[in-house]
Design a protein around this motif. Structure first.
Motif, PDB file in Angstrom:
ATOM      1  N   GLU A 184       0.807  -1.221   0.000  1.00 54.52           N
ATOM      2  CA  GLU A 184       0.000   0.000   0.000  1.00 54.52           C
ATOM      3  C   GLU A 184       0.841   1.273   0.000  1.00 54.52           C
ATOM      4  N   ARG A 185       1.942   1.282   0.721  1.00 54.27           N
ATOM      5  CA  ARG A 185       2.773   2.491   0.755  1.00 54.27           C
ATOM      6  C   ARG A 185       3.427   2.742  -0.602  1.00 54.27           C
ATOM      7  N   ASP A 186       3.924   1.697  -1.231  1.00 55.17           N
ATOM      8  CA  ASP A 186       4.505   1.857  -2.574  1.00 55.17           C
ATOM      9  C   ASP A 186       3.436   2.297  -3.568  1.00 55.17           C
ATOM     10  N   ASP A 206       2.752   6.006  -3.300  1.00 57.57           N
ATOM     11  CA  ASP A 206       3.768   6.793  -4.009  1.00 57.57           C
ATOM     12  C   ASP A 206       3.497   6.788  -5.518  1.00 57.57           C
ATOM     13  N   ILE A 221      -4.099   3.820   4.277  1.00 58.02           N
ATOM     14  CA  ILE A 221      -2.714   4.297   4.190  1.00 58.02           C
ATOM     15  C   ILE A 221      -2.550   5.215   2.993  1.00 58.02           C
ATOM     16  N   MET A 236      -1.497   9.200   3.283  1.00 59.72           N
ATOM     17  CA  MET A 236      -0.279   9.682   2.639  1.00 59.72           C
ATOM     18  C   MET A 236      -0.582  10.779   1.623  1.00 59.72           C
TER      19      MET A 236
END
Length: 274
Positions: A60-62, A65, A94, A98
Motif C-alpha cells: 500500500e505504501r509503494d 507513491d 494508508i 499519505m
C-alpha cells in the motif's frame, strides 16, 4: 490538479453499483485494485477498459507513491477494493493518509457496504452500534482489542471469513458470555441468509461465504446460561478465556459468588489430575 477517487463496488450482486461509480471508472486514467484479477470481472461486465495496477495491504505504501506520481502527471486515479468501500476493513486508509499529507484532492464515490446492510437486516432497534471488523489472529491481541468494548452499551459488529467464523463465535462467547447473535451471510447474493441465535449456540455447519456477526447489547439478553457450572467453565477455558475471568463470568451469569464457582473449578482440576 488531478484527483484520487475512492469508489465503492458491489459486495456480491454486480448490479449494486451506482451510475456515478460507473461514470467515474469510465473516465479516470487508471484504476488501483486490491486484486486486479477479481476487479476485471466487474470491469469486463460493464465493458470498462482501463489500465489496472495492484494496491493491496502488502504494497500500500509503494502504491500510494505511485498514485501520487500519476496524479502529479495530471492523471485521475480510482481506487477500488474487491468488494465494498475502500478503507473499511479493506486497503486504502494508508493511501488516503499519505495523499492527504501531500495535499491531494480526494473524492469519495459511495457504494454498498456489508456493515450497514447487515444492520438493516438485523432489525435491531437500538440506534447505536460499534463496528469492530475482523478479529486479530492471536488470542492475546483479541483480548486486548475486545477489552475496551466489554461494557459498551451498543451492538458490536464483526466481519468473519468462512474459515474463521466458528472459531470467532466460540471466542466471542468465551469473552462476552451469552448474548443474542445475528449471523448474516452472503449479503446481496443468491444465498443471502439472516440467522438469529445466541453466542453459545451459534456454531455453523459447513460455513460458506462471507459473514457479518452482530452481537446485541448485553442488557438485551434474557437467556439462561447453557449447561451446568462445570460445563460453562470448561467452554470458556477452551475458548481461550483465562481462569480468573472465566470464574467471574460464570458467577455473574448464574447469580453465584466467585468463591462458589472457584470451588467448582478446583474440583474440575482435581478430576483432570485423576
Amino acid at each position: 490538479m488531478a484527483k484520487l477517487y475512492l469508489v465503492g463496488t458491489p459486495i456480491g450482486n454486480l448490479a449494486d453499483i451506482t451510475l456515478r461509480a460507473l461514470e467515474t471508472l469510465k473516465t479516470v486514467d487508471a484504476i488501483a485494485c486490491e486484486d486486479t484479477r477479481h476487479s476485471l470481472k466487474l470491469l469486463n461486465h460493464y465493458q470498462i477498459k482501463k489500465p489496472l495496477f495492484a494496491c493491496h495491504k502488502f504494497n500500500e505504501r509503494d502504491s500510494a507513491d505511485k498514485i501520487f506520481s500519476m496524479i502529479e502527471e495530471g492523471k485521475n486515479i480510482a481506487l477500488i477494493t474487491d468488494a465494498g468501500m475502500p478503507c473499511i476493513s479493506d486497503p486504502g486508509a494508508i493511501v488516503v493518509n499519505m495523499l492527504l499529507e501531500k495535499g491531494v484532492d480526494i473524492c469519495v464515490i459511495p457504494g454498498a457496504t456489508a456493515l450497514t446492510s447487515a444492520m438493516a437486516l438485523s432489525g435491531i432497534c437500538q440506534p447505536i452500534f460499534t463496528f469492530i471488523g475482523f478479529l486479530p489472529v492471536k488470542n492475546k491481541d483479541r483480548q486486548k482489542l475486545l477489552q475496551q468494548f466489554k461494557d459498551v452499551e451498543s451492538s458490536l459488529v464483526f466481519y468473519s471469513s468462512p474459515y474463521d467464523v466458528n472459531k470467532d463465535i466460540e471466542y466471542l462467547y468465551g469473552f462476552f458470555g451469552e448474548r443474542v447473535l445475528h449471523i448474516v451471510r452472503e449479503i446481496t447474493k443468491i444465498h443471502e441468509e439472516h440467522i438469529v441465535t445466541t453466542l453459545s449456540q451459534g456454531k455453523i455447519d459447513a460455513p460458506k461465504g462471507e459473514y457479518v456477526l452482530i452481537i446485541e447489547c448485553a442488557d438485551k439478553v434474557d437467556i439462561k446460561p447453557q449447561g451446568d457450572i462445570s460445563e460453562q467453565l470448561d467452554a470458556l477455558l477452551k475458548s481461550g478465556v483465562d481462569k480468573k475471568n472465566a470464574i467471574k463470568q460464570v458467577a455473574k451469569a448464574n447469580g453465584l459468588s466467585k468463591d462458589e464457582v472457584y470451588k467448582i473449578a478446583l474440583e474440575m482440576t482435581d478430576v483432570d489430575k485423576n
